[in-house]
Design a protein around this motif. Structure first.
Motif, mmCIF file in Angstrom:
data_model
loop_
_atom_site.group_PDB
_atom_site.id
_atom_site.type_symbol
_atom_site.label_atom_id
_atom_site.label_comp_id
_atom_site.label_asym_id
_atom_site.label_seq_id
_atom_site.Cartn_x
_atom_site.Cartn_y
_atom_site.Cartn_z
ATOM 1 N N ALA A 503 28.300 40.569 22.939
ATOM 2 C CA ALA A 503 29.510 40.994 23.658
ATOM 3 C C ALA A 503 29.954 39.978 24.700
ATOM 4 O O ALA A 503 31.120 39.975 25.117
ATOM 5 C CB ALA A 503 29.263 42.349 24.317
ATOM 6 N N ASP A 504 29.046 39.095 25.126
ATOM 7 C CA ASP A 504 29.393 38.068 26.113
ATOM 8 C C ASP A 504 29.843 36.770 25.460
ATOM 9 O O ASP A 504 30.058 35.763 26.158
ATOM 10 C CB ASP A 504 28.190 37.802 27.019
ATOM 11 N N GLY A 505 29.943 36.769 24.132
ATOM 12 C CA GLY A 505 30.390 35.577 23.426
ATOM 13 C C GLY A 505 29.297 34.552 23.185
ATOM 14 O O GLY A 505 29.580 33.403 22.833
ATOM 15 N N VAL A 506 28.041 34.945 23.381
ATOM 16 C CA VAL A 506 26.906 34.037 23.196
ATOM 17 C C VAL A 506 26.359 34.206 21.781
ATOM 18 O O VAL A 506 26.080 35.326 21.347
ATOM 19 C CB VAL A 506 25.796 34.319 24.223
ATOM 20 N N VAL A 507 26.193 33.093 21.070
ATOM 21 C CA VAL A 507 25.695 33.164 19.701
ATOM 22 C C VAL A 507 24.168 33.224 19.695
ATOM 23 O O VAL A 507 23.495 32.528 20.443
ATOM 24 C CB VAL A 507 26.184 31.967 18.853
ATOM 25 N N HIS A 508 23.631 34.101 18.840
ATOM 26 C CA HIS A 508 22.191 34.241 18.661
ATOM 27 C C HIS A 508 21.837 33.776 17.247
ATOM 28 O O HIS A 508 22.509 34.153 16.277
ATOM 29 C CB HIS A 508 21.761 35.705 18.825
ATOM 30 N N PHE A 509 20.786 32.985 17.140
ATOM 31 C CA PHE A 509 20.269 32.576 15.834
ATOM 32 C C PHE A 509 18.874 33.169 15.660
ATOM 33 O O PHE A 509 18.027 33.041 16.556
ATOM 34 C CB PHE A 509 20.196 31.051 15.724
ATOM 35 N N TYR A 510 18.648 33.812 14.503
ATOM 36 C CA TYR A 510 17.368 34.448 14.245
ATOM 37 C C TYR A 510 16.686 33.830 13.030
ATOM 38 O O TYR A 510 17.340 33.286 12.140
ATOM 39 C CB TYR A 510 17.566 35.949 14.011
ATOM 40 N N GLU A 511 15.367 33.944 13.006
ATOM 41 C CA GLU A 511 14.592 33.419 11.888
ATOM 42 C C GLU A 511 14.992 34.147 10.598
ATOM 43 O O GLU A 511 15.156 35.358 10.581
ATOM 44 C CB GLU A 511 13.089 33.619 12.155
ATOM 45 N N ASP A 512 15.142 33.371 9.544
ATOM 46 C CA ASP A 512 15.505 33.932 8.237
ATOM 47 C C ASP A 512 14.240 34.521 7.609
ATOM 48 O O ASP A 512 13.637 33.944 6.706
ATOM 49 C CB ASP A 512 16.104 32.829 7.363
ATOM 50 N N VAL A 513 13.855 35.707 8.092
ATOM 51 C CA VAL A 513 12.544 36.284 7.793
ATOM 52 C C VAL A 513 12.308 36.500 6.299
ATOM 53 O O VAL A 513 11.188 36.339 5.816
ATOM 54 C CB VAL A 513 12.346 37.601 8.582
ATOM 55 N N TYR A 514 13.352 36.847 5.540
ATOM 56 C CA TYR A 514 13.211 37.072 4.102
ATOM 57 C C TYR A 514 13.773 35.924 3.259
ATOM 58 O O TYR A 514 13.924 36.061 2.044
ATOM 59 C CB TYR A 514 13.908 38.375 3.698
ATOM 60 N N LYS A 515 14.110 34.806 3.915
ATOM 61 C CA LYS A 515 14.603 33.613 3.218
ATOM 62 C C LYS A 515 15.819 33.917 2.326
ATOM 63 O O LYS A 515 15.889 33.511 1.173
ATOM 64 C CB LYS A 515 13.481 32.987 2.372
ATOM 65 N N LYS A 516 16.766 34.620 2.890
ATOM 66 C CA LYS A 516 17.959 35.000 2.132
ATOM 67 C C LYS A 516 19.132 34.047 2.327
ATOM 68 O O LYS A 516 20.058 34.014 1.521
ATOM 69 C CB LYS A 516 18.390 36.426 2.514
ATOM 70 N N ASP A 517 19.101 33.273 3.391
ATOM 71 C CA ASP A 517 20.239 32.395 3.683
ATOM 72 C C ASP A 517 20.452 31.335 2.606
ATOM 73 O O ASP A 517 21.584 31.057 2.203
ATOM 74 C CB ASP A 517 20.054 31.715 5.039
ATOM 75 N N GLU A 518 19.365 30.747 2.162
ATOM 76 C CA GLU A 518 19.494 29.641 1.220
ATOM 77 C C GLU A 518 20.089 30.092 -0.110
ATOM 78 O O GLU A 518 20.899 29.385 -0.714
ATOM 79 C CB GLU A 518 18.141 28.969 1.000
ATOM 80 N N ALA A 519 19.687 31.275 -0.574
ATOM 81 C CA ALA A 519 20.228 31.786 -1.841
ATOM 82 C C ALA A 519 21.732 32.009 -1.738
ATOM 83 O O ALA A 519 22.487 31.673 -2.657
ATOM 84 C CB ALA A 519 19.524 33.086 -2.217
ATOM 85 N N LEU A 520 22.179 32.555 -0.604
ATOM 86 C CA LEU A 520 23.614 32.770 -0.417
ATOM 87 C C LEU A 520 24.334 31.433 -0.237
ATOM 88 O O LEU A 520 25.433 31.235 -0.778
ATOM 89 C CB LEU A 520 23.861 33.679 0.786
ATOM 90 N N ALA A 521 23.730 30.521 0.498
ATOM 91 C CA ALA A 521 24.340 29.205 0.704
ATOM 92 C C ALA A 521 24.531 28.478 -0.619
ATOM 93 O O ALA A 521 25.539 27.795 -0.827
ATOM 94 C CB ALA A 521 23.484 28.361 1.651
ATOM 95 N N THR A 522 23.584 28.646 -1.523
ATOM 96 C CA THR A 522 23.706 28.012 -2.841
ATOM 97 C C THR A 522 24.929 28.526 -3.581
ATOM 98 O O THR A 522 25.667 27.756 -4.209
ATOM 99 C CB THR A 522 22.434 28.270 -3.673
ATOM 100 N N LEU A 523 25.173 29.831 -3.485
ATOM 101 C CA LEU A 523 26.354 30.414 -4.131
ATOM 102 C C LEU A 523 27.646 29.912 -3.492
ATOM 103 O O LEU A 523 28.646 29.670 -4.175
ATOM 104 C CB LEU A 523 26.308 31.941 -4.027
ATOM 105 N N LEU A 524 27.611 29.735 -2.173
ATOM 106 C CA LEU A 524 28.841 29.385 -1.446
ATOM 107 C C LEU A 524 29.170 27.896 -1.510
ATOM 108 O O LEU A 524 30.340 27.525 -1.597
ATOM 109 C CB LEU A 524 28.703 29.797 0.026
ATOM 110 N N PHE A 525 28.144 27.051 -1.468
ATOM 111 C CA PHE A 525 28.390 25.629 -1.274
ATOM 112 C C PHE A 525 27.989 24.739 -2.437
ATOM 113 O O PHE A 525 28.308 23.555 -2.435
ATOM 114 C CB PHE A 525 27.656 25.141 -0.015
ATOM 115 N N ASP A 526 27.277 25.267 -3.423
ATOM 116 C CA ASP A 526 26.847 24.435 -4.541
ATOM 117 C C ASP A 526 28.054 24.046 -5.382
ATOM 118 O O ASP A 526 28.719 24.894 -5.974
ATOM 119 C CB ASP A 526 25.829 25.197 -5.394
ATOM 120 N N LYS A 527 28.363 22.776 -5.418
ATOM 121 C CA LYS A 527 29.539 22.291 -6.149
ATOM 122 C C LYS A 527 29.327 22.380 -7.656
ATOM 123 O O LYS A 527 30.275 22.284 -8.411
ATOM 124 C CB LYS A 527 29.827 20.837 -5.750
#
Length: 527
Positions: A503-527
């Motif tokens: 709510a204060d406009g501060v960004v929080h980054f959290y550990e990708d505990v289940y390693k889901k970011d990379e799978a989604l990133a592959t769908l979004l950015f893999d040319k």
């Protein structure tokens, strides 16, 4: 009598003429208003040309159904042209599509060369063209698909995302945009507000990247931690790193761990989901060493997740949200956070499912009915080794299953919160309080353990005059299991966001505990 008929016939004729003229005038007015409302020329085209168009432009075929629906609604009239050529919104849309990167989207624009030729030479495109018309409509649905909808529901389910996807039509919304093109610059179409906050962070981190990002902090293998008062080259590097991301207001270049740096460390730890102490561990430095490019990718991945959730959930009178990577539960009332609590979630091999269901019951002093999987893998082998295992753990056979009796040592603690679902997941208390003091809190078999169960029960039952904190305490420490039925069901959303703006406009980054970011990133950015 003949003299009488003439005046009467004359009056009748005048009345009829007046009525017909008024109807014609009113009809023209309606047509004019309709035409003005979409700022289009009053020209129709042959509907069969739509099929021909998509045969020529196959990359746009995913939008053919919506394009046909759009023109059936408008009786196959041109909507992107007015008397001066392409209308204002056509140009705005083209600019938006050319700046998709600002929306965190990296994708190829279909037939970009053709579109550039049209919109870079507006004077050559003043005459209505069916090809330009249908290209513009397809461009609109392409934009809505990428910016408002994101990847398909089927693909998000493949990523184990089972929260309900928002369902919206962008056919009717186009009329609003044609009337008021400035709406495209506003936070429209029910996209989660968090999306726009992350979009701002994306721009800030790209600025950091253009300036060179941040340098890697050297890790001394002989140092287990840094504490206030310590001095080291790494301390100066940490200070510079925190200055770049606004965790501290200035960079004194000092290599001494002073109070100013300690303030920045606490801010950094808060937005990283770490325990709030001033000790700097190697894992904290490793977290600081994640590159700005990777942080940008994380922001874009979470912007995509925001596209999948309707902003309507924030309109709920009450709402419970669990963010798995943050290990945190938030109870909202009237859109404002009323309670926050640490949670323990499922370990990697027993992931907590990403889904939603309405909470219906609170159970005080619950039995724990041991799931079949745990019974087979853990309890039965334990009984085989130790015949007294059940008695020692206050367990008993119930029919063909094992359950643990209510009490302070019960695995569910003294209260559980039920939102019936096929995943058999719920919120509950726990006797293992020490786990809430850890930074990584993925230890359960999938259910969610709550650090503040009594406070959560009190918040949920706040409007029930028959209950108060003292009665809740008594129910938790009574003798028998007691089921309380909620008067109003509360939506529970279990989500997965590794980047979040508070709510204060501060960004929080959290550990990708289940390693889901990379799978989604592959769908979004893999040319």
């Amino acid at each position: 009598m003949k003299k009488l008929h003439s005046p009467i016939l004359l009056v009748v004729f005048i009345l009829l003429f007046t009525i017909v003229s008024c109807k014609k005038k009113d009809g023209n007015t309606v047509a004019a208003n309709t035409q003005t409302s979409i700022n289009a020329i009053e020209v129709a085209f042959d509907s069969t040309q739509i099929k021909t168009f998509f045969g020529k432009y196959p990359k746009l075929q995913p939008y053919q159904g919506e394009v046909e629906q759009l023109y059936r609604k408008h009786q196959f009239h041109y909507i992107w042209f007015d008397k001066d050529g392409l209308n204002e919104f056509a140009g705005l849309l083209y600019n938006k599509v050319n700046n998709l990167s600002k929306e965190g989207i990296e994708t190829e624009i279909p037939y970009k060369e053709k579109l550039d030729n049209i919109y870079d030479n507006p004077d050559d495109n003043q005459k209505a063209s069916i090809e330009t018309e249908l290209l513009s409509s397809s461009l609109y649905f392409f934009y809505a698909d990428k910016v408002y909808d994101g990847i398909s529901t089927e693909k998000s389910k493949d990523l184990e995302w089972f929260l309900p996807r928002k369902r919206q039509s962008y056919v009717n919304y186009l009329d609003s945009l044609l009337i008021d093109p400035s709406l495209i610059h506003k936070e429209e179409k029910g996209v989660l507000k968090q999306y726009y906050l992350l979009r701002d962070v994306l721009q800030e981190y790209r600025k950091i990247e253009k300036k060179g990002g941040w340098k890697t902090i050297a890790l001394d293998p002989n140092v287990k931690s840094y504490k206030p008062g310590d001095s080291a080259t790494a301390i100066a590097q940490i200070r510079t790193r925190l200055f770049i991301t606004d965790d501290i207001s200035r960079d004194s270049k000092s290599a001494v761990y002073d109070d100013e740096l300690a303030t920045g460390i606490l801010k950094f730890k808060k937005r990283s989901g770490n325990l709030l102490n001033k000790t700097i561990l190697p894992e904290h430095i490793n977290y600081m060493n994640v590159s700005v490019a990777d942080r940008i990718k994380t922001v874009m991945v979470n912007m995509e997740r925001c596209r999948w959730i309707s902003n309507d959930i924030t309109k709920s009178k009450e709402l419970i949200v669990v963010n798995i990577p943050a290990y945190e539960l938030t109870f909202f009332r009237d859109g404002k956070p009323e309670l926050r609590s640490k949670v323990v979630v499922g370990k990697a091999m027993h992931k907590t499912v990403i889904f939603s269901a309405p909470m219906k019951y609170i159970v005080f002093r619950p039995y724990w009915n041991v799931p079949t999987s745990i019974l087979k893998k853990e309890i039965l082998p334990a009984i085989e080794k130790n015949p007294n295992y059940l008695a020692e753990h206050d367990m008993e056979w119930k029919d063909s299953n094992v359950r643990q009796r209510p009490g302070p040592e019960n695995s569910l603690g003294l209260v559980k919160f039920l939102f019936p679902n096929s995943n058999a997941i719920y919120l509950h208390d726990t006797p293992s309080k020490s786990l809430f003091g850890k930074e990584d809190r993925a230890f359960s078999h999938g259910c969610i353990r709550v650090a503040k169960p009594k406070e959560l029960a009190a918040a949920i039952m706040k409007d029930d005059k028959k209950w108060n904190p003292e009665k809740i305490e008594s129910a938790m420490n009574g003798g028998e299991e007691y089921w309380y039925t909620l008067k109003n069901k509360i939506p529970v959303y279990i989500g997965y966001f590794t980047a979040w703006v508070d709510a204060d406009g501060v960004v929080h980054f959290y550990e990708d505990v289940y390693k889901k970011d990379e799978a989604l990133a592959t769908l979004l950015f893999d040319k």
